[in-house]
Scaffold this active site. Sequence first.
Site, short mmCIF file in Angstrom:
data_model
loop_
_atom_site.label_atom_id
_atom_site.label_comp_id
_atom_site.label_asym_id
_atom_site.label_seq_id
_atom_site.Cartn_x
_atom_site.Cartn_y
_atom_site.Cartn_z
N SER A 114 -118.27 -39.11 -6.99
CA SER A 114 -118.42 -37.92 -6.15
C SER A 114 -119.89 -37.59 -5.91
O SER A 114 -120.19 -36.77 -5.04
CB SER A 114 -117.68 -36.72 -6.74
OG SER A 114 -117.84 -36.66 -8.11
N GLU A 126 -112.68 -38.99 1.88
CA GLU A 126 -113.97 -39.32 2.49
C GLU A 126 -114.20 -40.82 2.28
O GLU A 126 -114.22 -41.27 1.13
CB GLU A 126 -115.10 -38.51 1.84
CG GLU A 126 -115.13 -37.04 2.28
CD GLU A 126 -116.32 -36.27 1.69
OE1 GLU A 126 -116.84 -35.37 2.36
OE2 GLU A 126 -116.72 -36.55 0.53
N HIS A 184 -113.62 -41.56 -1.60
CA HIS A 184 -113.75 -40.31 -2.33
C HIS A 184 -112.50 -39.47 -2.14
O HIS A 184 -112.34 -38.80 -1.12
CB HIS A 184 -115.01 -39.56 -1.87
CG HIS A 184 -115.29 -38.33 -2.67
ND1 HIS A 184 -115.73 -37.15 -2.12
CD2 HIS A 184 -115.18 -38.09 -4.00
CE1 HIS A 184 -115.89 -36.25 -3.07
NE2 HIS A 184 -115.55 -36.80 -4.22
N ASN A 200 -118.82 -31.88 -0.55
CA ASN A 200 -119.43 -31.25 -1.72
C ASN A 200 -120.88 -30.83 -1.46
O ASN A 200 -121.36 -29.85 -2.03
CB ASN A 200 -119.36 -32.18 -2.94
CG ASN A 200 -117.93 -32.23 -3.49
OD1 ASN A 200 -117.09 -31.39 -3.13
ND2 ASN A 200 -117.65 -33.20 -4.33
P1 NAI Z 1 -111.91 -38.48 -16.35
O1 NAI Z 1 -112.88 -38.27 -17.44
O2 NAI Z 1 -110.69 -37.63 -16.28
O3 NAI Z 1 -111.39 -39.99 -16.38
C1 NAI Z 1 -112.23 -41.11 -16.52
C2 NAI Z 1 -111.41 -42.22 -17.19
O4 NAI Z 1 -112.12 -43.43 -17.09
C3 NAI Z 1 -111.13 -41.96 -18.65
O5 NAI Z 1 -109.73 -42.01 -18.87
C4 NAI Z 1 -111.84 -43.13 -19.36
O6 NAI Z 1 -111.12 -43.60 -20.50
C5 NAI Z 1 -111.88 -44.17 -18.28
N1 NAI Z 1 -112.98 -45.13 -18.44
C6 NAI Z 1 -114.24 -44.86 -18.81
N2 NAI Z 1 -114.94 -46.02 -18.81
C7 NAI Z 1 -114.10 -47.00 -18.45
C8 NAI Z 1 -114.23 -48.41 -18.29
N3 NAI Z 1 -115.39 -49.02 -18.51
N4 NAI Z 1 -113.15 -49.11 -17.91
C9 NAI Z 1 -111.98 -48.50 -17.69
N5 NAI Z 1 -111.80 -47.17 -17.84
C10 NAI Z 1 -112.85 -46.43 -18.22
O7 NAI Z 1 -112.74 -38.41 -15.00
P2 NAI Z 1 -112.23 -38.02 -13.55
O8 NAI Z 1 -112.34 -36.57 -13.35
O9 NAI Z 1 -110.96 -38.73 -13.29
O10 NAI Z 1 -113.38 -38.68 -12.65
C11 NAI Z 1 -113.45 -40.06 -12.40
C12 NAI Z 1 -114.37 -40.32 -11.23
O11 NAI Z 1 -113.87 -39.64 -10.09
C13 NAI Z 1 -115.79 -39.84 -11.40
O12 NAI Z 1 -116.64 -40.74 -10.75
C14 NAI Z 1 -115.79 -38.48 -10.70
O13 NAI Z 1 -117.07 -38.13 -10.23
C15 NAI Z 1 -114.87 -38.79 -9.53
N6 NAI Z 1 -114.22 -37.64 -8.92
C16 NAI Z 1 -113.72 -36.63 -9.69
C17 NAI Z 1 -113.08 -35.55 -9.10
C18 NAI Z 1 -112.48 -34.46 -9.94
O14 NAI Z 1 -112.13 -33.42 -9.37
N7 NAI Z 1 -112.31 -34.66 -11.25
C19 NAI Z 1 -112.96 -35.45 -7.64
C20 NAI Z 1 -113.45 -36.61 -6.93
C21 NAI Z 1 -114.08 -37.63 -7.56
#
Ligand code: NAI
Length: 701
Positions: free
Chosen positions: A411, A444, A432, A482
């Site tokens: 993001s 996006e 996105h 954003n």
């Molecule tokens: P989260 O912390 O809920 O999930 C991330 C997951 O990735 C965790 O389950 C972790 O175990 C896993 N992970 C970490 N390293 C890994 C690897 N090397 N291989 C496989 N799995 C791995 O994070 P969330 O909120 O789902 O965010 C994920 C991405 O999405 C980020 O880049 C964030 O900026 C983006 N994003 C988040 C939004 C939100 O509202 N939470 C909205 C839009 C984008």
Amino acid sequence: MTEVVRLENRGEIALIMVNNPPVNALGQAVRQGLLQAFRAAEANTAVRAVVLACEGNTFIAGADIKEFGKPPQAPGLPEVIDAIEGCSKPSVAVIHGTALGGGLEVALGCHYRIARKDAKVGLPEVKLGLLPGAGGTQRLPRLAGVAKALDMIVSGAPIGAAEAMAHNIVDELFEGELAEAGIGFARRLLNADRGPRCSGEQTLGLEGADNEALIRAKRAEVAARMPGLFSPLRCVAAVEAAVKLPLAEGLKRERELFVECLDSPQRGALVRAFFAERQASKINDLPADVKPRPVTTAAVIGGGTMGVGIALSFANAGVPVKLLEINEDALQRGLQRARDTYAASVKRGSLTEEAMEKRLSLITGVTDYAALADVDLVVEAVFEDMGVKRQVFERLDAVCKPGAILASNTSSLDLNAIAAFTKRPQDVVGLHFFSPANVMRLLEVVRGAQTSHEVLATAMAIGKQLKKVSVVVGVCDGFVGNRMVFQYGREAEFLLEEGATPQQVDGALRTFGMAMGPFAMRDLSGLDIGQAIRQRQRLTLPAEFELPVVSDKLCAAGMLGQKTGAGFYRYEPGNRVPQENPTLAALLDAASQEKGIQRRPLDEAYIVERTILALVNEGARILEEGIAQRSSDIDVIYLNGYGFPAFRGGPMFYADSLGLDVVLGKIEALHARCGAWWKPAPLLERLAAEGRRFSDWQPGQ
Ligand code: NAI
Ligand code: 3HC
């Protein structure tokens, strides 16, 4: 006949075929053609019944929306439908695809209706700020009953063929060829000696229910759930006319109400939003011969909040998807979250048990990258950390087949830097998604410096496959949505320091039409996200760009929003309804004092100006930098991802409708009063000076 309407005589049956691609809309030529064809069938003594069907993918999908706001051209649709209903020979509408709006009204004008089993019917006019203006509000309740008619007309949502049959809207379902089914049905009518049967003369639907109570209840529901909208209450009034008045008078009343809606600014904004959404799928510099790559299998890396939502989106679209996590425990948590999400839908009744199992069977959990060797597309959704993104993209580059698309859901990180971790930056793109990814329609599509045309086209095609509204954006901090919301949230917080409460700010913006106020929204997503961004910004921002301090104080006190039970508001366990946070008042006083601000009452208009115009000013910069292709794309993002009121068309359309000279004047005043953040965007200054609008600006002009 005209080119778009053809009349064939098949023995004693006249077959009228409409052929006006792409959706057989009722433009002037179609209306004229229908009138002539029905008159010719009436005049031909050899004809005993009439069948009306359409070529292409769909029955008539409504009035031609492009004609709204232009001088009317005869014949009007009501006149055409009167002629259809008044025909002395029985007529059958053969519905396939979607019979919508004026299309369903034409079908209701016919004496009988048959529908292909996969067809849908609906009156979506309300979504365009209108009401059905060619008899739909009078004929539908007479057939389907007042309750069903009110639901369909006020929500605008279409229903399936079987449901339409259960509600007396269609008489029979069929499978197979359209003309054959229609002619077969017409022959059976003739054999059974069944003649014309006018929907307008039926009364069954008006009997046996307390219609006045239904109208009262719908009126109350509309007032509570659709505040600020012009057409829904008029939809109810039109159905009320069907209940209280004879058909001819009811039709007259419907017309008056329709014209009121047609003339309302909300209709202009909503029709603009309809076309803006379609325009967003078009990429200005994409050569016409570029074909998307086929995507039949996908993978998602990271089974957290976003990863699971994205995997569910693929499963919902019937695409098999592998979900990869760092270890078995994390994987099982992700898979369980997927199951829990579906189970909640089953509990609500929006998904069957069988569909849930089928969709879950499309999601395969894996922990080994080798399992991704043959997938067509990977979406990375791991922690927002460049080091972790690097590890993941290097692995993907090593294992994925040539031509696989490597997408990131980042993001805020630089997509070009992520692409550079691979030896195939042309195959890297940003996808996105918005949270919850399985629910939110916005996507996006982030175009990196080296993303190839083919990959971009494929990303847009995937969006369509997932039933998302996809908008192409360029690489910058926060992309479009954003980056703008940061300005909006900051100004909202400054208002707290000036003297407002979160309730006042959220209330003013909800009255403006926002689905949710900024503080309720920030409590929902968690205050810690913004804090990390502010900490980063403080390191580089020039001194004159001051930041607000309220949310930092909340974070320091451990109040991170809903997840901690308190933030700008307080939350009872298990209840997401915001309550007053009793500790906030002292904290706001302290913040104001720290900045030497004398707190004062703020009025609603000032609150709206200060926040919405912050969106507009940043939107203008985004447009000039080419981060968005056109101002309507920015509006599509705000309507589909940020709860901006559709009846205002989006922030850029809203600014255009205020007049850019007026907007500039207000922004200049805010610049003088509030400082550096409010420096007017150069594009805004230029367009205002030239008396132009954002919507008629093209890059390079
Ligand atoms: P989260 O912390 O809920 O999930 C991330 C997951 O990735 C965790 O389950 C972790 O175990 C896993 N992970 C970490 N390293 C890994 C690897 N090397 N291989 C496989 N799995 C791995 O994070 P969330 O909120 O789902 O965010 C994920 C991405 O999405 C980020 O880049 C964030 O900026 C983006 N994003 C988040 C939004 C939100 O509202 N939470 C909205 C839009 C984008
Ligand atoms: N008038 C003019 N153009 C229309 C149109 C309409 N009613 N409906 C669709 N189009 C155009 C779109 O702009 C698009 O054009 P483009 O290719 O140049 O961008 C093209 O048809 C295809 O549309 P979609 O991309 O939306 O195609 P889909 O297959 O995804 O969806 C649909 C088809 C379900 C018919 C969808 O287009 C739709 O919902 N259309 C609007 C239906 C509607 O609102 N009808 C009511 C009109 S108001 C009315 O009838 C008033 C009456 O009561 C008097």
